[in-house]
Design an enzyme around this catalytic site. Sequence first.
Site, mmCIF file in Angstrom:
data_model
loop_
_atom_site.group_PDB
_atom_site.id
_atom_site.type_symbol
_atom_site.label_atom_id
_atom_site.label_comp_id
_atom_site.label_asym_id
_atom_site.label_seq_id
_atom_site.Cartn_x
_atom_site.Cartn_y
_atom_site.Cartn_z
ATOM 1 N N HIS A 86 41.540 46.541 35.170
ATOM 2 C CA HIS A 86 42.166 46.628 36.500
ATOM 3 C C HIS A 86 43.667 46.808 36.273
ATOM 4 O O HIS A 86 44.220 46.291 35.294
ATOM 5 C CB HIS A 86 41.885 45.311 37.233
ATOM 6 C CG HIS A 86 42.293 45.273 38.664
ATOM 7 N ND1 HIS A 86 43.591 45.095 39.064
ATOM 8 C CD2 HIS A 86 41.556 45.358 39.802
ATOM 9 C CE1 HIS A 86 43.642 45.071 40.390
ATOM 10 N NE2 HIS A 86 42.424 45.236 40.861
ATOM 11 N N GLN A 122 36.825 38.797 38.109
ATOM 12 C CA GLN A 122 35.465 39.157 38.523
ATOM 13 C C GLN A 122 34.409 38.331 37.784
ATOM 14 O O GLN A 122 33.219 38.591 37.932
ATOM 15 C CB GLN A 122 35.195 40.649 38.260
ATOM 16 C CG GLN A 122 36.075 41.582 39.052
ATOM 17 C CD GLN A 122 35.834 41.514 40.560
ATOM 18 O OE1 GLN A 122 34.829 40.984 41.033
ATOM 19 N NE2 GLN A 122 36.768 42.055 41.323
ATOM 20 N N CYS A 174 41.609 50.380 41.645
ATOM 21 C CA CYS A 174 42.737 49.925 40.798
ATOM 22 C C CYS A 174 42.413 50.115 39.315
ATOM 23 O O CYS A 174 42.799 49.290 38.473
ATOM 24 C CB CYS A 174 43.107 48.474 41.069
ATOM 25 S SG CYS A 174 43.675 48.198 42.734
ATOM 26 N N LYS A 218 38.374 35.623 45.743
ATOM 27 C CA LYS A 218 37.165 36.326 45.303
ATOM 28 C C LYS A 218 36.005 35.354 45.096
ATOM 29 O O LYS A 218 34.950 35.733 44.599
ATOM 30 C CB LYS A 218 37.440 37.089 44.008
ATOM 31 C CG LYS A 218 38.420 38.257 44.195
ATOM 32 C CD LYS A 218 38.518 39.084 42.947
ATOM 33 C CE LYS A 218 39.701 40.024 42.962
ATOM 34 N NZ LYS A 218 39.523 41.179 43.858
ATOM 35 N N ASP A 236 41.362 38.262 31.872
ATOM 36 C CA ASP A 236 41.355 38.427 33.313
ATOM 37 C C ASP A 236 39.939 38.075 33.781
ATOM 38 O O ASP A 236 39.001 38.832 33.544
ATOM 39 C CB ASP A 236 41.714 39.887 33.633
ATOM 40 C CG ASP A 236 41.516 40.223 35.102
ATOM 41 O OD1 ASP A 236 41.107 39.340 35.870
ATOM 42 O OD2 ASP A 236 41.761 41.390 35.461
HETATM 43 C C1 PLP Z 1 39.243 42.605 37.408
HETATM 44 C C2 PLP Z 1 40.337 42.262 38.361
HETATM 45 N N1 PLP Z 1 41.489 41.793 37.885
HETATM 46 C C3 PLP Z 1 42.508 41.461 38.673
HETATM 47 C C4 PLP Z 1 42.420 41.604 40.030
HETATM 48 C C5 PLP Z 1 43.585 41.234 40.869
HETATM 49 O O1 PLP Z 1 43.262 40.131 41.651
HETATM 50 P P1 PLP Z 1 44.252 39.676 42.807
HETATM 51 O O2 PLP Z 1 44.464 40.886 43.661
HETATM 52 O O3 PLP Z 1 43.492 38.585 43.498
HETATM 53 O O4 PLP Z 1 45.480 39.183 42.158
HETATM 54 C C6 PLP Z 1 41.260 42.114 40.586
HETATM 55 C C7 PLP Z 1 41.165 42.366 42.042
HETATM 56 O O5 PLP Z 1 40.398 43.158 42.500
HETATM 57 C C8 PLP Z 1 40.192 42.443 39.729
HETATM 58 O O6 PLP Z 1 39.048 42.926 40.222
#
Ligand code: PLP
Length: 414
Positions: free
Chosen positions: A129, A210, A372, A233, A207
């Site tokens: 992402h 998900q 993204c 999420k 990260d």
């Molecule tokens: C894999 C992953 N990392 C990071 C993020 C970023 O999360 P946030 O927008 O809650 O900071 C997302 C959001 O869709 C994501 O799917």
Amino acid sequence: MAVTTGTKLDAQRLRADFSYLEELANGKPVAYLDSAASTQKPRQVLEGMREFYEHSYANVHRGVYQLAERATAGYEGAREKVRAFINAPSVREVIFTRGATEGINLVAYGWGLDNLGPGDVVVVTELEHHSNFVPWQYVAKRTGATFAHIPIDDYGELQLDALDGIARSGNVKVVANNLVSNSLGTVNPVEKLAVWAHEQGAIMVVDAAQAAPHRLVDVQALGCDFLAFSSHKMCGPTGAGALWGRRELLEAMSPFNLGGEMIRSVKLEATSWNELPYKFEAGTPAIAEAYGFGLAIDYVAEVGLEAIEAHEHELAAYALEKLAELPWVTVYGPPADRRAGIVSFNVDGVHPHDVAQVLDWEGVAVRAGHHCCQPLMTRFGIAATTRASFYLYTLREEIDRLVAGVEKAKSALG
Ligand SMILES: Cc1ncc(COP(=O)(O)O)c(C=O)c1O
């Protein structure tokens, strides 16, 4: 709450906790298949937050009056829930953030700017992402470090045979990877990468945006150094998230945001930093949101992470099976046994946004776009996909409605 038995959850009963899921969209029951973007919130979280705001709300760590003490206890109680949820060794290692993005930026700036330089290598993957890609690309550029990536194969899985070449290209200092890909649902071999990272003398940044909402996440079993995720999420409010980091790394790091709360002493000549975790929590935090995050952890933990994972796995396998019957649909990502509850696909001759639009008319909410993950889209030679993502309240019949809607989109527009 509709409690589940054993490892099987009852999505139909859980839906009673989510008001929106009882509504109609275009006269049809809503099928909310966009939980990877953000989940719906159960009344247990919403009512608990309202109660907190009405009876326990004040600023934290400051007042001596009872209300302020209650607020602080609620906020710090949520921190302990986060600690237990990811099996972190110490509550001092848990930093409240606005979400996964802020947590990763905190590490990229706080650790990266002080520890990276020419000759060093920062490694991400082709399926990150942007939140776990852009901060590292930026900090590598600012420090003169090399920015490298682990490529993926046609299934969207990491090509680990590239690691030797990356190791030869310089001093690997950071490896950053998502545990579960938000675009493809790929479950990545983070434990293996953590071992490799440590062999190189690098830190492993995970990260878990998900992953944490959908499967058991144990930072000690993963062997990572930092792990970030978001409340919104996983049934919690927006504006809250957590970063876990190893204490010795956090102790040695520079602060990210500066201001109130994060200081020990401020003099005209110099300022010293507060102890962990407060060194990284400048200003008034998202107090009720952190409290609500704790309630969300209670909720998903009571449903059971193993049950959630098994439920989503079944749904993903079913969706892959049904979509495979449509020869004009291309599904991206690994087979069901190696993927979480996320299915990205394209329909020949129909733009993903049009597919999503037709699905919306059918009451089915999905996401269309690059999710993204532009480098990943480039890898597959596409600009966008349509993505359906599942959670603990997703029903099997909603997959049937998804597939019927896709067929409708093809016959109307393809
Ligand atoms: C894999 C992953 N990392 C990071 C993020 C970023 O999360 P946030 O927008 O809650 O900071 C997302 C959001 O869709 C994501 O799917």
